[in-house]
Design a protein around this motif. Structure first.
Motif, PDB file in Angstrom:
ATOM      1  N   ARG A  63      18.233 -17.393  18.376  1.00 28.41           N
ATOM      2  CA  ARG A  63      17.498 -16.373  17.627  1.00 28.41           C
ATOM      3  C   ARG A  63      17.019 -15.267  18.559  1.00 28.41           C
ATOM      4  O   ARG A  63      17.055 -14.090  18.230  1.00 28.41           O
ATOM      5  N   ARG A  64      16.555 -15.665  19.732  1.00 28.28           N
ATOM      6  CA  ARG A  64      16.126 -14.726  20.766  1.00 28.28           C
ATOM      7  C   ARG A  64      15.958 -15.491  22.060  1.00 28.28           C
ATOM      8  O   ARG A  64      16.019 -16.717  22.084  1.00 28.28           O
ATOM      9  N   ALA A  65      15.715 -14.768  23.137  1.00 23.24           N
ATOM     10  CA  ALA A  65      15.444 -15.387  24.438  1.00 23.24           C
ATOM     11  C   ALA A  65      14.163 -14.766  24.972  1.00 23.24           C
ATOM     12  O   ALA A  65      14.093 -13.566  25.194  1.00 23.24           O
ATOM     13  N   VAL A  66      13.156 -15.590  25.139  1.00 22.35           N
ATOM     14  CA  VAL A  66      11.832 -15.118  25.524  1.00 22.35           C
ATOM     15  C   VAL A  66      11.677 -15.199  27.038  1.00 22.35           C
ATOM     16  O   VAL A  66      11.785 -16.286  27.615  1.00 22.35           O
ATOM     17  N   PRO A  67      11.446 -14.067  27.727  1.00 20.08           N
ATOM     18  CA  PRO A  67      11.165 -14.131  29.169  1.00 20.08           C
ATOM     19  C   PRO A  67       9.829 -14.829  29.411  1.00 20.08           C
ATOM     20  O   PRO A  67       8.875 -14.655  28.664  1.00 20.08           O
ATOM     21  N   LEU A  68       9.763 -15.654  30.450  1.00 23.82           N
ATOM     22  CA  LEU A  68       8.542 -16.392  30.781  1.00 23.82           C
ATOM     23  C   LEU A  68       8.024 -15.941  32.136  1.00 23.82           C
ATOM     24  O   LEU A  68       8.722 -16.077  33.136  1.00 23.82           O
TER      25      LEU A  68
END
Length: 189
Positions: A63-68
């Protein structure tokens, strides 16, 4: 530089595949760093490789890729220098057998062998955290209740996503511990 990200909505096998492909295409390091829950695998490595893996993950159904935001690329090969510096310190430390089996993040298995502890701690610096397997090992050991100690409920939430049969609670301070003891139960989410 280094980076971490969380591709959402794809399983660990797919995440491993995008990491392999992104590492090859960028000649950088990117690999799974935390197997947190069945649909939550954090990746870590060189920023360019993590960005490439994140883009591939979206192409392949995430769905998306969240930067951490983190201070270091924990749990990947880029941490090898830190592991090498830690090894001699671990070698100078005396470890006793734990009173209860400890489930180790490196392999997700319960063990009581003190001789294994230094090597597992060294490996932990570069190896992914196998939290999903750790939760499974707790269930295999007969655990029915888990307690998260400290601010936040991140691990409690991950346990809920992984094994709904476990009763979950978290405590932040002494008053929480006293209330939990007085209630004689654990508070589920």
């Amino acid at each position: 530089g280094s980076h971490r990200a969380l591709p959402l909505g794809i399983g660990p096998d797919a995440v491993e595949g995008v990491c392999t492909d992104a590492a090859e295409s960028t000649s950088g390091v990117v690999s799974p760093a935390n197997y947190n829950a069945p649909q939550q695998t954090v990746i870590a490595g060189h920023a360019k490789a993590v960005e490439a893996a994140s883009a591939l993950a979206k192409e392949r159904g995430a769905r998306r890729a969240v930067p951490l935001p983190v201070s270091a690329p924990f749990h990947c090969d880029l941490m090898a220098p830190a592991a090498a510096r830690l090894a001699p310190e671990l070698g100078r430390t005396a470890f006793s057998a734990p009173r209860a089996p400890v489930v180790h993040n490196v392999d997700g298995r319960a063990a009581s062998d003190a001789a294994r502890i230094p090597g597992l701690l060294e490996q932990q610096v570069t190896a992914p955290v196998r939290f999903t397997e750790c939760v499974g090992a707790l269930v295999e050991q007969g655990v029915t209740q888990v307690l998260e100690i400290g601010p936040g409920r991140v691990l409690t939430g991950l346990v809920a996503r992984t094994e709904r049969s476990l009763s979950r609670a978290n405590v932040v301070n002494l008053e929480d511990v006293q209330q939990l003891a007085a209630d004689g139960r654990s508070a589920d989410d």
